[in-house]
Motif scaffolding. Structure first.
Motif, PDB file in Angstrom:
ATOM      1  N   VAL A 294      62.756   9.229  41.720  1.00 31.56           N
ATOM      2  CA  VAL A 294      61.765   8.750  40.755  1.00 31.56           C
ATOM      3  C   VAL A 294      62.138   7.361  40.259  1.00 31.56           C
ATOM      4  O   VAL A 294      63.296   6.944  40.295  1.00 31.56           O
ATOM      5  CB  VAL A 294      61.635   9.713  39.550  1.00 31.56           C
ATOM      6  N   LEU A 295      61.137   6.652  39.794  1.00 28.27           N
ATOM      7  CA  LEU A 295      61.316   5.375  39.107  1.00 28.27           C
ATOM      8  C   LEU A 295      61.178   5.644  37.616  1.00 28.27           C
ATOM      9  O   LEU A 295      60.280   6.382  37.190  1.00 28.27           O
ATOM     10  CB  LEU A 295      60.256   4.374  39.573  1.00 28.27           C
ATOM     11  N   ARG A 296      62.095   5.066  36.834  1.00 25.62           N
ATOM     12  CA  ARG A 296      62.076   5.287  35.384  1.00 25.62           C
ATOM     13  C   ARG A 296      61.960   3.977  34.627  1.00 25.62           C
ATOM     14  O   ARG A 296      62.528   2.958  35.023  1.00 25.62           O
ATOM     15  CB  ARG A 296      63.346   6.007  34.920  1.00 25.62           C
ATOM     16  N   GLN A 298      63.219   2.344  31.325  1.00 20.99           N
ATOM     17  CA  GLN A 298      64.347   2.608  30.437  1.00 20.99           C
ATOM     18  C   GLN A 298      64.003   2.168  29.015  1.00 20.99           C
ATOM     19  O   GLN A 298      64.575   1.224  28.468  1.00 20.99           O
ATOM     20  CB  GLN A 298      65.595   1.920  30.966  1.00 20.99           C
ATOM     21  N   ASP A 299      63.072   2.923  28.436  1.00 21.72           N
ATOM     22  CA  ASP A 299      62.514   2.580  27.130  1.00 21.72           C
ATOM     23  C   ASP A 299      62.988   3.510  26.015  1.00 21.72           C
ATOM     24  O   ASP A 299      62.439   3.487  24.920  1.00 21.72           O
ATOM     25  CB  ASP A 299      60.989   2.610  27.199  1.00 21.72           C
ATOM     26  N   GLY A 300      63.985   4.330  26.277  1.00 17.58           N
ATOM     27  CA  GLY A 300      64.498   5.256  25.276  1.00 17.58           C
ATOM     28  C   GLY A 300      63.821   6.606  25.262  1.00 17.58           C
ATOM     29  O   GLY A 300      64.209   7.490  24.510  1.00 17.58           O
ATOM     30  N   THR A 301      62.813   6.800  26.114  1.00 19.05           N
ATOM     31  CA  THR A 301      62.133   8.091  26.181  1.00 19.05           C
ATOM     32  C   THR A 301      63.111   9.197  26.568  1.00 19.05           C
ATOM     33  O   THR A 301      63.915   9.044  27.494  1.00 19.05           O
ATOM     34  CB  THR A 301      60.991   8.045  27.219  1.00 19.05           C
ATOM     35  N   GLN A 302      63.037  10.307  25.864  1.00 15.15           N
ATOM     36  CA  GLN A 302      63.845  11.483  26.199  1.00 15.15           C
ATOM     37  C   GLN A 302      63.003  12.394  27.079  1.00 15.15           C
ATOM     38  O   GLN A 302      62.168  13.154  26.590  1.00 15.15           O
ATOM     39  CB  GLN A 302      64.274  12.226  24.921  1.00 15.15           C
ATOM     40  N   GLU A 303      63.206  12.297  28.380  1.00 19.76           N
ATOM     41  CA  GLU A 303      62.450  13.117  29.321  1.00 19.76           C
ATOM     42  C   GLU A 303      62.951  14.568  29.295  1.00 19.76           C
ATOM     43  O   GLU A 303      63.955  14.891  28.668  1.00 19.76           O
ATOM     44  CB  GLU A 303      62.580  12.555  30.737  1.00 19.76           C
ATOM     45  N   PHE A 304      62.253  15.433  30.029  1.00 17.02           N
ATOM     46  CA  PHE A 304      62.624  16.851  30.083  1.00 17.02           C
ATOM     47  C   PHE A 304      64.049  17.049  30.584  1.00 17.02           C
ATOM     48  O   PHE A 304      64.689  18.056  30.280  1.00 17.02           O
ATOM     49  CB  PHE A 304      61.648  17.610  30.985  1.00 17.02           C
ATOM     50  N   ASP A 305      64.562  16.078  31.372  1.00 15.51           N
ATOM     51  CA  ASP A 305      65.897  16.216  31.954  1.00 15.51           C
ATOM     52  C   ASP A 305      66.929  15.335  31.264  1.00 15.51           C
ATOM     53  O   ASP A 305      67.978  15.031  31.832  1.00 15.51           O
ATOM     54  CB  ASP A 305      65.854  15.896  33.449  1.00 15.51           C
ATOM     55  N   ASN A 316      70.745   8.962  34.637  1.00 13.96           N
ATOM     56  CA  ASN A 316      69.349   8.716  34.998  1.00 13.96           C
ATOM     57  C   ASN A 316      68.475   8.996  33.782  1.00 13.96           C
ATOM     58  O   ASN A 316      68.098  10.135  33.530  1.00 13.96           O
ATOM     59  CB  ASN A 316      68.943   9.593  36.182  1.00 13.96           C
ATOM     60  N   ALA A 317      68.190   7.951  33.015  1.00 12.91           N
ATOM     61  CA  ALA A 317      67.537   8.115  31.729  1.00 12.91           C
ATOM     62  C   ALA A 317      66.253   7.305  31.667  1.00 12.91           C
ATOM     63  O   ALA A 317      66.066   6.331  32.388  1.00 12.91           O
ATOM     64  CB  ALA A 317      68.485   7.672  30.609  1.00 12.91           C
ATOM     65  N   GLY A 318      65.350   7.746  30.766  1.00 13.43           N
ATOM     66  CA  GLY A 318      64.124   7.010  30.518  1.00 13.43           C
ATOM     67  C   GLY A 318      62.889   7.733  31.016  1.00 13.43           C
ATOM     68  O   GLY A 318      62.952   8.807  31.611  1.00 13.43           O
TER      69      GLY A 318
END
Length: 498
Positions: A294-296, A298-305, A316-318
């Motif tokens: 996936v492409l993310r 990196q805006d600080g979003t807390q995804e499900f993972d 792997n964040a965002g």
């Protein structure tokens, strides 16, 4: 009933795998939540920093990474009886590197205080663990085949400054004629998870010169095209498995994948599962599996993972970005006709470890709509207003005529000659999958390291620092044989079909 039984069977297999991995991890080695080499490379390690002082400074600033030889690529033959055990051990090698890298990241203060800390507390223990794991791989193979020689030399890893690596494509220059990816200092914590990307990983696509060349078409060329529409993963099927390189290993990809096409794809999917699986493709005769990291944003979003292995727990964040368009096309060969792909053929294109492995198997191609005559391998593009980011993956289009996979997941397929279109001796041309992903994402702000407009980056191993050169794609052919034959006829007769 049959479908639900298979799902329960997969759940059971996951539980068994978890128990086996835990047992394998006895003595301080953890073998769950691991990745088994999605893109082994035959190249040597990339050039290390010529200055020990520079390396020490990089380690003290948290801007160093760990470079280990790829063991999987050296395995030319793995007996079927040993394959499951070898896959688990390869996965364990990846986990050991990831653990060591995370410890390096969290030890900047200790490194500042003691220049020998990294070698004594991180690298030496890593070598000991890798030595034991590599020995188990050799023993497993040696039970039913010739024991591979020389693997023990692959145990030692090195520390390297995480400078931006020059790939084998065009990096591009800025308006002053300078390449912003070479030597530009970056804060160590760039990127939401602190392991990249950095501003030097991006380049303005308008400063890049056109660099796309096509082989000259021969008289007998196959000029047709077959398109299949399988959606954009709007149903958000994600997992961190990789059935090609890590069958039977839960979280075998070490990062999150988008999936379109076959919906039965996970680490425990059998050929029967694929054949019986549902598909998102409009042509129901295409049950192939198409997947990519996936492409993310990196805006600080807390995804499900965000707290899970393969996700935020491994760097792997965002926000996960869904492609606005996915184009899957099969094209012909510039030198002659193509033959049908065998059912269940596996192909990996690109190298998830290209930042440390080198560029031999790197096949990343980044660009922008309106500028696709210029492709980047080692930079993410900054697109002008009104233009979208494009990821293009061209898969190998020559097949050895015998195998649907190989020990290192590469030797059974090859690329055609870029100038003539000819396949290597002993290989025959097959339809080439060209995968194109389009993303509507704002250009990141480089002057403040993505603070006002966030960086975007592809998922990957933590020690690969989210470099664009690590982009890759995976494909399992599950076309109905009749549809595959139609596809081949379409290409060989110069038609455009769906």
């Amino acid at each position: 009933m049959r479908r639900s039984t298979r799902k329960r069977s997969k759940t059971t297999r996951r539980a068994i795998a978890a128990v086996a991995a835990t047992a394998l991890g006895a003595g301080g080695l953890i073998a769950v939540n691991v990745y088994a080499s999605a893109g082994e490379s035959g190249s040597g390690n990339t050039t290390k920093s010529s200055s020990q002082d520079q390396l020490n400074q990089a380690m003290a600033a948290g801007a160093a990474t760990i470079d280990c030889p790829d063991v999987g690529t050296r395995l030319q033959q793995v007996p079927d009886q040993a394959r499951a055990e070898v896959d688990r051990e390869l996965a364990l090698l990846d986990q050991q590197v990831a653990d060591a890298y995370q410890r390096l990241q969290s030890s900047t203060q200790a490194v500042r205080q003691d220049s020998n800390f990294a070698n004594n507390a991180i690298m030496s223990p890593l070598k000991e663990k890798r030595t034991a794991t590599i020995d188990r791989i050799a023993i497993a193979i040696g039970r039913t085949a010739d024991r591979p020689q020389g693997l023990e030399s692959l145990a030692a890893c090195t520390l390297r400054a995480a400078e931006n690596q020059a790939g084998n494509g065009e990096g591009g220059e800025d308006q002053n004629g300078q390449n912003p990816g070479n030597g530009q200092e970056e804060p160590a914590d760039s990127g939401q998870a602190g392991n990249g990307p950095v501003a030097a990983d991006f380049v303005d696509i308008t400063t890049v010169q056109p660099n796309v060349n096509s082989p000259q078409q021969q008289q007998n060329a196959s000029l047709g095209k077959f398109s299949t529409d399988c959606g954009v993963n709007a149903n958000k099927l994600y997992n961190t498995d990789n059935i090609i390189v890590a069958p039977g290993v839960d979280n075998g990809a070490h990062h999150t994948h988008d999936y379109v096409g076959n919906q039965a794809n996970d680490a425990f999917a059998s050929d029967e599962d694929f054949a019986d699986g549902e598909t998102t493709c409009q042509n129901q005769g295409d049950k192939s599996s198409y997947y990519w990291p996936v492409l993310r944003l990196q805006d600080g979003t807390q995804e499900f993972d965000a707290d899970q292995a393969g996700g935020g727990a491994e760097g792997n964040a965002g926000k996960i970005l869904t492609a606005s368009q996915v184009t899957l096309e099969y094209v012909g060969n510039a030198a002659g006709k193509v033959v049908a792909m065998p059912k269940f053929l596996r192909i990996i294109t690109g190298d998830a470890k290209a930042f440390t492995n080198g560029t031999a198997n790197a096949n990343a191609a980044w660009s922008c709509t309106g500028f696709e005559d210029r492709q980047l391998t080692d930079k993410y593009p900054i697109c002008p207003e009104g233009s979208s980011v494009v990821r293009t993956s061209k898969f190998q289009s020559c097949w050895d005529g015998r195998n649907i996979d190989s020990a290192n997941h590469r030797d059974h397929v090859a690329f055609a000659d870029p100038n003539t279109g000819a396949c290597p001796n002993g290989f025959q041309a097959i339809p080439q999958l060209v995968q194109r992903l389009v993303y509507d994402v704002d250009a990141p702000s480089l002057n403040d390291n993505g603070q006002s407009s966030a960086f975007y980056a592809v998922d990957g191993f933590p020690e690969q620092m989210h470099k664009p050169i690590t982009d890759h794609g995976d494909f399992v052919n599950v076309f109905d044989e009749q549809v595959m034959n139609t596809l081949v006829d379409c290409i060989n007769t110069g038609q455009e079909c769906k």
